[in-house]
Design a protein around this motif. Structure first.
Motif, short mmCIF file in Angstrom:
data_model
loop_
_atom_site.label_atom_id
_atom_site.label_comp_id
_atom_site.label_asym_id
_atom_site.label_seq_id
_atom_site.Cartn_x
_atom_site.Cartn_y
_atom_site.Cartn_z
N GLU A 83 43.43 41.99 42.47
CA GLU A 83 43.21 40.67 43.05
C GLU A 83 41.73 40.38 43.28
OE1 GLU A 83 44.08 43.56 46.43
OE2 GLU A 83 44.86 43.12 44.41
N GLN A 84 40.88 41.42 43.29
CA GLN A 84 39.45 41.21 43.50
C GLN A 84 38.67 41.09 42.19
OE1 GLN A 84 37.76 44.08 46.15
NE2 GLN A 84 39.22 43.69 47.79
N LYS A 85 39.29 41.47 41.08
CA LYS A 85 38.58 41.43 39.80
C LYS A 85 38.22 40.00 39.40
CE LYS A 85 40.46 45.73 38.01
NZ LYS A 85 41.28 46.39 36.98
N ARG A 86 39.14 39.07 39.63
CA ARG A 86 38.86 37.68 39.28
C ARG A 86 37.69 37.14 40.10
NH1 ARG A 86 42.28 34.34 36.61
NH2 ARG A 86 42.01 32.63 38.09
N ALA A 87 37.66 37.50 41.37
CA ALA A 87 36.58 37.03 42.23
C ALA A 87 35.24 37.60 41.76
CB ALA A 87 36.85 37.42 43.68
N ALA A 88 35.22 38.88 41.42
CA ALA A 88 33.98 39.51 40.96
C ALA A 88 33.54 38.90 39.63
CB ALA A 88 34.18 41.01 40.81
N ALA A 89 34.51 38.64 38.73
CA ALA A 89 34.18 38.05 37.43
C ALA A 89 33.64 36.63 37.59
CB ALA A 89 35.41 38.05 36.52
N LEU A 90 34.26 35.84 38.47
CA LEU A 90 33.78 34.48 38.70
C LEU A 90 32.38 34.50 39.30
CD1 LEU A 90 34.12 31.46 38.66
CD2 LEU A 90 35.35 31.60 40.85
N SER A 91 32.14 35.43 40.23
CA SER A 91 30.80 35.56 40.80
C SER A 91 29.78 35.87 39.71
CB SER A 91 30.79 36.67 41.86
OG SER A 91 29.50 36.81 42.42
N ALA A 92 30.16 36.72 38.76
CA ALA A 92 29.26 37.05 37.65
C ALA A 92 29.00 35.83 36.78
CB ALA A 92 29.85 38.19 36.82
N VAL A 93 30.04 35.04 36.50
CA VAL A 93 29.87 33.84 35.68
C VAL A 93 28.94 32.85 36.36
CG1 VAL A 93 31.05 31.82 34.72
CG2 VAL A 93 32.09 34.07 34.50
N ILE A 94 29.10 32.68 37.66
CA ILE A 94 28.23 31.77 38.41
C ILE A 94 26.77 32.22 38.32
CG2 ILE A 94 27.64 30.96 40.73
CD1 ILE A 94 30.69 31.00 41.33
N MET A 142 36.85 35.68 29.50
CA MET A 142 35.83 36.34 28.70
C MET A 142 35.01 37.28 29.55
SD MET A 142 34.42 33.68 25.81
CE MET A 142 34.27 32.22 26.84
N ALA A 143 34.68 36.86 30.76
CA ALA A 143 33.92 37.72 31.67
C ALA A 143 34.74 38.95 32.05
CB ALA A 143 33.52 36.94 32.91
N LEU A 144 36.02 38.77 32.31
CA LEU A 144 36.88 39.91 32.63
C LEU A 144 36.96 40.89 31.47
CD1 LEU A 144 39.78 38.08 34.50
CD2 LEU A 144 38.35 39.91 35.45
N ASN A 145 37.04 40.36 30.25
CA ASN A 145 37.12 41.22 29.08
C ASN A 145 35.82 41.99 28.85
OD1 ASN A 145 39.69 40.27 28.66
ND2 ASN A 145 39.11 38.84 27.04
N ASP A 146 34.71 41.28 28.88
CA ASP A 146 33.43 41.89 28.54
C ASP A 146 32.91 42.81 29.63
OD1 ASP A 146 33.49 40.58 26.17
OD2 ASP A 146 31.99 39.07 26.68
N LEU A 147 33.25 42.54 30.89
CA LEU A 147 32.73 43.33 32.00
C LEU A 147 33.84 44.15 32.66
CD1 LEU A 147 30.47 40.61 33.64
CD2 LEU A 147 29.80 42.35 32.00
N GLY A 148 34.97 44.28 31.98
CA GLY A 148 36.14 44.94 32.57
C GLY A 148 35.89 46.34 33.06
N GLU A 149 35.12 47.12 32.31
CA GLU A 149 34.88 48.51 32.71
C GLU A 149 34.11 48.58 34.03
OE1 GLU A 149 33.08 50.79 29.67
OE2 GLU A 149 34.69 50.46 28.22
N GLN A 150 33.21 47.62 34.24
CA GLN A 150 32.43 47.63 35.48
C GLN A 150 33.27 47.23 36.69
OE1 GLN A 150 30.82 46.41 32.44
NE2 GLN A 150 30.20 48.54 32.50
N PHE A 151 34.40 46.55 36.45
CA PHE A 151 35.28 46.13 37.53
C PHE A 151 36.45 47.09 37.71
CE2 PHE A 151 33.99 41.57 36.25
CZ PHE A 151 32.83 41.67 37.00
N ALA A 152 36.45 48.22 37.00
CA ALA A 152 37.63 49.09 36.94
C ALA A 152 38.05 49.61 38.31
CB ALA A 152 37.37 50.25 35.98
N GLN A 153 37.10 49.82 39.22
CA GLN A 153 37.44 50.38 40.53
C GLN A 153 38.01 49.36 41.50
OE1 GLN A 153 34.48 53.12 42.24
NE2 GLN A 153 33.33 52.98 40.33
N LEU A 154 37.90 48.10 41.16
CA LEU A 154 38.36 47.06 42.07
C LEU A 154 39.87 46.86 41.99
CD1 LEU A 154 35.72 44.22 41.66
CD2 LEU A 154 36.17 45.56 43.71
N PRO A 155 40.52 46.52 43.09
CA PRO A 155 41.92 46.10 43.04
C PRO A 155 42.05 44.86 42.16
CG PRO A 155 41.22 46.55 45.29
CD PRO A 155 39.99 46.56 44.46
#
Length: 297
Positions: free
Chosen positions: A76-87, A61-74
């Motif tokens: 393999e790093q998107k999951r880490a950024a999304a999990l950091s946001a969830v935390i 859900m975090a990846l879906n809702d915040l996907g545009e903000q993570f667009a520049q990331l490779p």
């Protein structure tokens, strides 16, 4: 030299931007990177925050809702950024709850609005978007092509000059055997001059009326014997070819048709829902304004 990504800063910024925009469910494209191992199920626990589980479904859900903000990331790093946001969401949300921020009437009203918005998005996805299939898109394309009467289009060149006298002089040069393309390159003031005045193929309604009338009256190989006046100046026109206008290829218009069908289906359902509901806008001016918006849909 570009600085490396800071996942903590990026995830925090993404979280702030995402929450401020309040994107509805399904608004962002899904960005699910391919994991090295078998994909975990939605109930798989991937972390805990103060003893509370964070599941794969929440991460998605975090990846879906915040996907545009993570667009520049490779990927393999998107999951880490999304999990950091969830935390971060969990930690600050708990502090907000402890401070009683969730008990205010304003917060409860916003939560109800967000719940309704999420339900609206889910309904649109399941009852509207799901019905716009490749089959319905193709059927609409075939319907539109069949309903469009064939029309002719022509390929023409022109020489554009400022005065009637200049155009008449060019016509005299053509009558004396002058080369149309060469004269266009030398004397035309139009942007097509470097291409010998070539305008390509065009159909009815694509040119100004006076130009179109004169051009379609010519046979292939003919040029206008009188200057054609428009707001742009005076034209000498030559027709290079005539053919039956071809419909656009399906692949070219697939997305436009998809959007059209989606819009039609959505507003059809909205109209039916409005007609079945009792709606009373108290403010007369606002009621009138809403009515104007509804009339355009």
């Amino acid at each position: 030299m570009r600085a490396p990504f800071d996942l903590r800063i990026l995830s925090a910024c993404a979280l702030i931007v995402g929450l401020s925009m309040s994107a509805p469910i399904g608004a962002a494209a899904q960005e699910t990177p391919a994991p090295a191992q078998e994909a975990p199920s939605g109930t798989t626990v991937i972390a805990t925050v103060n003893g509370a589980d964070v599941t794969e479904a929440e991460l998605q859900m975090a990846l879906n809702d915040l996907g545009e903000q993570f667009a520049q990331l490779p990927a393999e790093q998107k999951r880490a950024a999304a999990l950091s946001a969830v935390i971060e969401i969990r930690l600050l949300a708990q502090q907000a709850a402890d401070a009683g921020l969730g008990d205010s009437e304003g917060f409860k009203q916003r939560m109800e609005f967000l719940r309704e918005r999420a339900l609206h998005s889910a309904f649109v996805e399941q009852k509207v978007a799901a019905e716009v299939t490749d089959e319905t898109i193709r059927a609409r394309y075939d319907q539109e092509v069949a309903a469009t009467p064939p029309s002719n289009e022509i390929r023409a060149r022109h020489i554009l000059v400022k005065t009637k006298e200049e155009a008449e002089e060019i016509i005299k040069q053509l009558e004396a055997g002058g080369d149309f393309e060469a004269i266009a390159k030398e004397k035309s003031t139009d942007g097509a001059a470097p291409q010998g005045g070539d305008l390509g193929y065009f159909g009815p309604g694509q040119m100004v009326p006076a130009f179109e009338k004169a051009a379609f009256a010519l046979e292939v190989g003919e040029y206008s014997k009188e200057p054609v006046e428009t707001d742009f100046g005076f034209h000498v026109i030559k027709v290079e070819d005539k053919r039956t206008q071809q419909p656009p290829a399906f692949e070219q218009v697939r997305d436009q048709i998809r959007s059209l069908l989606f819009r039609e289906k959505y507003f059809e359902m909205v109209k039916a829902s409005r007609e079945a509901a009792e709606i009373d806008v108290k403010d007369p001016a606002l009621k009138e304004a809403v009515g104007k918006i509804d009339a355009t849909e």
